[in-house]
Design a protein around this motif. Structure first.
Motif, PDB file in Angstrom:
ATOM      1  N   LEU A  42     -10.070  -6.085  -1.183  1.00 36.54           N
ATOM      2  CA  LEU A  42      -9.836  -4.907  -0.336  1.00 36.54           C
ATOM      3  C   LEU A  42      -9.047  -5.273   0.920  1.00 36.54           C
ATOM      4  CD1 LEU A  42     -13.298  -3.128  -0.640  1.00 36.54           C
ATOM      5  CD2 LEU A  42     -11.131  -2.415  -1.659  1.00 36.54           C
ATOM      6  N   GLN A  43      -9.325  -6.459   1.478  1.00 35.97           N
ATOM      7  CA  GLN A  43      -8.551  -6.898   2.644  1.00 35.97           C
ATOM      8  C   GLN A  43      -7.083  -7.090   2.273  1.00 35.97           C
ATOM      9  OE1 GLN A  43      -8.909 -10.913   3.956  1.00 35.97           O
ATOM     10  NE2 GLN A  43      -8.746 -10.391   6.112  1.00 35.97           N
ATOM     11  N   LYS A  44      -6.830  -7.724   1.131  1.00 32.90           N
ATOM     12  CA  LYS A  44      -5.455  -7.938   0.684  1.00 32.90           C
ATOM     13  C   LYS A  44      -4.737  -6.608   0.453  1.00 32.90           C
ATOM     14  CE  LYS A  44      -2.732 -10.293  -2.873  1.00 32.90           C
ATOM     15  NZ  LYS A  44      -2.791 -11.135  -4.111  1.00 32.90           N
ATOM     16  N   ALA A  45      -5.439  -5.677  -0.196  1.00 30.67           N
ATOM     17  CA  ALA A  45      -4.850  -4.355  -0.440  1.00 30.67           C
ATOM     18  C   ALA A  45      -4.580  -3.633   0.878  1.00 30.67           C
ATOM     19  CB  ALA A  45      -5.780  -3.518  -1.324  1.00 30.67           C
ATOM     20  N   GLN A  48      -1.459  -5.026   2.513  1.00 32.40           N
ATOM     21  CA  GLN A  48      -0.269  -4.515   1.836  1.00 32.40           C
ATOM     22  C   GLN A  48       0.019  -3.076   2.251  1.00 32.40           C
ATOM     23  OE1 GLN A  48      -1.232  -5.108  -2.315  1.00 32.40           O
ATOM     24  NE2 GLN A  48      -0.468  -7.214  -2.331  1.00 32.40           N
ATOM     25  N   ARG A  49      -1.047  -2.296   2.376  1.00 27.11           N
ATOM     26  CA  ARG A  49      -0.895  -0.893   2.778  1.00 27.11           C
ATOM     27  C   ARG A  49      -0.328  -0.797   4.194  1.00 27.11           C
ATOM     28  NH1 ARG A  49       0.382   3.894   0.817  1.00 27.11           N
ATOM     29  NH2 ARG A  49      -0.842   5.613   1.683  1.00 27.11           N
ATOM     30  N   SER A  55       6.524  -0.503   7.485  1.00 27.74           N
ATOM     31  CA  SER A  55       7.896  -0.580   6.979  1.00 27.74           C
ATOM     32  C   SER A  55       8.507   0.815   6.858  1.00 27.74           C
ATOM     33  CB  SER A  55       7.911  -1.283   5.618  1.00 27.74           C
ATOM     34  OG  SER A  55       9.218  -1.334   5.091  1.00 27.74           O
ATOM     35  N   THR A  56       7.699   1.774   6.397  1.00 24.44           N
ATOM     36  CA  THR A  56       8.178   3.157   6.297  1.00 24.44           C
ATOM     37  C   THR A  56       8.520   3.715   7.673  1.00 24.44           C
ATOM     38  OG1 THR A  56       6.849   3.562   4.310  1.00 24.44           O
ATOM     39  CG2 THR A  56       7.572   5.495   5.554  1.00 24.44           C
ATOM     40  N   LEU A  57       7.644   3.448   8.642  1.00 23.42           N
ATOM     41  CA  LEU A  57       7.917   3.906  10.013  1.00 23.42           C
ATOM     42  C   LEU A  57       9.186   3.264  10.564  1.00 23.42           C
ATOM     43  CD1 LEU A  57       4.385   3.913  11.691  1.00 23.42           C
ATOM     44  CD2 LEU A  57       5.767   5.884  11.075  1.00 23.42           C
ATOM     45  N   GLN A  58       9.353   1.977  10.307  1.00 26.86           N
ATOM     46  CA  GLN A  58      10.546   1.282  10.795  1.00 26.86           C
ATOM     47  C   GLN A  58      11.807   1.861  10.164  1.00 26.86           C
ATOM     48  OE1 GLN A  58       9.464  -2.750   9.831  1.00 26.86           O
ATOM     49  NE2 GLN A  58       8.707  -3.170  11.897  1.00 26.86           N
TER      50      GLN A  58
END
Length: 212
Positions: A42-45, A48-49, A55-58
């Motif tokens: 869950l931490q890895k996911a 990534q989220r 990245s979308t905001l950037q």
């Protein structure tokens, strides 16, 4: 050789409870291992989220930056071109003005009849005045305002909310063996009822012939 010793009933009960406790312990260990593995996934996911969202905001900010810069460049070009156009019109008119004035001075020094000379000079001057460019200054205001910056910053600070539960809110690890232990015979000394002991002593001393 050691003699074979058969456990008492109490010993058998407690040994069974110990085996049960051991089994339960292993089961809870397996659950914690599974939870630890799930927590890591869950931490890895989640990481990534986060990367995807930032990245979308950037990307959105870069797109907006390009839009703002394009709008600024286009506004500058439009106004700059209009100023150049007005300056060209004034320069051309200025040249015609100078030419008309020079021609008028030449005519004043010529031997043309006054009536004819006046008609030419006045006509040329009227034509220059009547063709004076009708221009407007170009407003040079060219600046951006970012009034929603504080709202955007607040929205960014509140962007993303971690969904979790308090650390101590999980289900209780159940050890049924501890309940079974309460029903098994204890190795500790049994409590002594002092009132009963005193009563027996008094009773025995009352009916003992030797006590008389």
């Amino acid at each position: 050789k050691n003699a074979i010793v058969y456990p008492t009933d109490a010993e058998r009960k407690w040994l069974r409870i110990i085996d049960q406790n051991k089994t339960e312990n292993a089961k809870h260990q397996e659950k914690f291992e599974a939870d630890k593995s799930e927590l890591g996934k869950l931490q890895k996911a989640g990481m990534q989220r986060i990367e995807e969202m930032i990245s979308t905001l950037q990307d959105n900010l870069e797109q907006r930056k390009d839009q703002l810069e394009d709008a600024l460049k286009n506004a500058f070009k439009e106004r700059h071109a209009k100023i150049e156009e007005n300056m060209t019109a004034l320069e051309e008119h200025h040249g015609k003005n100078e030419e008309t004035k020079t021609n008028a001075e030449d005519l004043l020094r010529s031997d043309k009849p006054e009536t004819e000379r006046e008609k030419i000079i006045v006509g040329n001057c009227e034509r220059i005045i009547n063709t004076t460019p009708q221009l407007k200054y170009v407003d040079t205001k060219l600046e951006y305002t970012f009034r929603t910056l504080s709202k955007i910053q607040t929205a960014i600070n509140n962007f993303g909310k971690l969904q979790t539960m308090p650390v101590g809110s999980g289900d209780q690890c159940i050890f049924d063996s501890t309940t079974a232990a309460t029903l098994a015979p204890s190795a500790s000394a049994k409590p002594v009822d002092l009132d009963s002991v005193l009563y027996l002593q008094l009773k025995n001393s009352t009916f003992d012939p030797k006590a008389k």
